[in-house]
Design a protein around this motif. Structure first.
Motif, PDB file in Angstrom:
ATOM      1  N   TRP A 104      -5.220   2.710   8.182  1.00 35.73           N
ATOM      2  CA  TRP A 104      -5.952   2.332   6.976  1.00 35.73           C
ATOM      3  C   TRP A 104      -5.779   0.844   6.685  1.00 35.73           C
ATOM      4  CZ3 TRP A 104      -5.078  -0.002   2.376  1.00 35.73           C
ATOM      5  CH2 TRP A 104      -6.086   0.100   1.425  1.00 35.73           C
ATOM      6  N   VAL A 115       1.783  10.445   8.941  1.00 30.36           N
ATOM      7  CA  VAL A 115       1.426   9.775   7.685  1.00 30.36           C
ATOM      8  C   VAL A 115       1.563   8.259   7.861  1.00 30.36           C
ATOM      9  CG1 VAL A 115       2.055   9.477   5.257  1.00 30.36           C
ATOM     10  CG2 VAL A 115       2.050  11.771   6.281  1.00 30.36           C
ATOM     11  N   LEU A 130      -1.443   5.506   7.608  1.00 33.58           N
ATOM     12  CA  LEU A 130      -1.360   4.370   6.693  1.00 33.58           C
ATOM     13  C   LEU A 130      -1.556   3.064   7.449  1.00 33.58           C
ATOM     14  CD1 LEU A 130      -0.973   3.699   3.734  1.00 33.58           C
ATOM     15  CD2 LEU A 130       1.483   3.645   4.114  1.00 33.58           C
ATOM     16  N   VAL A 177       0.876  -1.171   0.000  1.00 34.35           N
ATOM     17  CA  VAL A 177       0.000   0.000   0.000  1.00 34.35           C
ATOM     18  C   VAL A 177       0.911   1.217   0.000  1.00 34.35           C
ATOM     19  CG1 VAL A 177      -1.907  -1.174   1.129  1.00 34.35           C
ATOM     20  CG2 VAL A 177      -0.230   0.009   2.526  1.00 34.35           C
ATOM     21  N   ARG A 178       0.409   2.299  -0.581  1.00 28.97           N
ATOM     22  CA  ARG A 178       1.237   3.492  -0.627  1.00 28.97           C
ATOM     23  C   ARG A 178       0.361   4.727  -0.572  1.00 28.97           C
ATOM     24  NH1 ARG A 178       3.188   4.098  -6.897  1.00 28.97           N
ATOM     25  NH2 ARG A 178       1.108   4.006  -7.755  1.00 28.97           N
ATOM     26  N   THR A 179       0.981   5.788  -0.153  1.00 30.62           N
ATOM     27  CA  THR A 179       0.316   7.073  -0.120  1.00 30.62           C
ATOM     28  C   THR A 179       1.334   8.147  -0.449  1.00 30.62           C
ATOM     29  OG1 THR A 179      -1.179   8.497   1.172  1.00 30.62           O
ATOM     30  CG2 THR A 179       0.680   7.498   2.356  1.00 30.62           C
ATOM     31  N   ARG A 180       0.849   9.287  -0.878  1.00 33.25           N
ATOM     32  CA  ARG A 180       1.723  10.405  -1.197  1.00 33.25           C
ATOM     33  C   ARG A 180       1.404  11.538  -0.231  1.00 33.25           C
ATOM     34  NH1 ARG A 180       2.862  12.512  -7.211  1.00 33.25           N
ATOM     35  NH2 ARG A 180       3.600  10.370  -7.279  1.00 33.25           N
ATOM     36  N   HIS A 181       2.448  12.061   0.380  1.00 30.79           N
ATOM     37  CA  HIS A 181       2.318  13.166   1.328  1.00 30.79           C
ATOM     38  C   HIS A 181       2.917  14.416   0.713  1.00 30.79           C
ATOM     39  CE1 HIS A 181       2.603  15.586   4.919  1.00 30.79           C
ATOM     40  NE2 HIS A 181       3.913  15.666   4.769  1.00 30.79           N
ATOM     41  N   GLU A 230       6.531   9.827  -1.053  1.00 29.82           N
ATOM     42  CA  GLU A 230       5.700   8.630  -1.177  1.00 29.82           C
ATOM     43  C   GLU A 230       6.103   7.663  -0.067  1.00 29.82           C
ATOM     44  OE1 GLU A 230       4.351   6.107  -4.902  1.00 29.82           O
ATOM     45  OE2 GLU A 230       6.445   5.730  -4.402  1.00 29.82           O
TER      46      GLU A 230
END
Length: 87
Positions: A48, A41, A45, A27-31, A80
């Protein structure tokens, strides 16, 4: 950075570490914002993943997408965060 071929440890410059990142789902997210906000962050994550039945596999890593020399405003810097999960 990805590297093709075989790495010869004696040819790796001092201060550089070679490691293998796991293959598989993540899983990934962009901050976008200051780096001192990254712990929150990571916590978001993790929350989530837990809420969506994903089990972390190993440690997360960060990929810094903005060059701070070219974009000195910390509010505009992007990072990321990638966290491997069990298949």
């Amino acid at each position: 950075m990805p590297v093709r071929g075989t790495l010869v440890p004696s040819r790796v410059p001092a201060g550089v570490s070679v490691l293998m990142l796991p293959s598989g789902p993540a899983v990934r997210t962009r901050h976008r914002g200051r780096h001192d906000q990254l712990p929150a962050v990571h916590q978001a994550l993790r929350a989530w993943m837990q809420a969506n039945q994903h089990t972390p596999r190993g440690e997360p890593w960060e990929r810094y997408l903005t060059n701070p020399i070219l974009e000195p405003d910390p509010a505009k810097q992007e990072t990321e965060v990638v966290w491997p999960v069990e298949p």
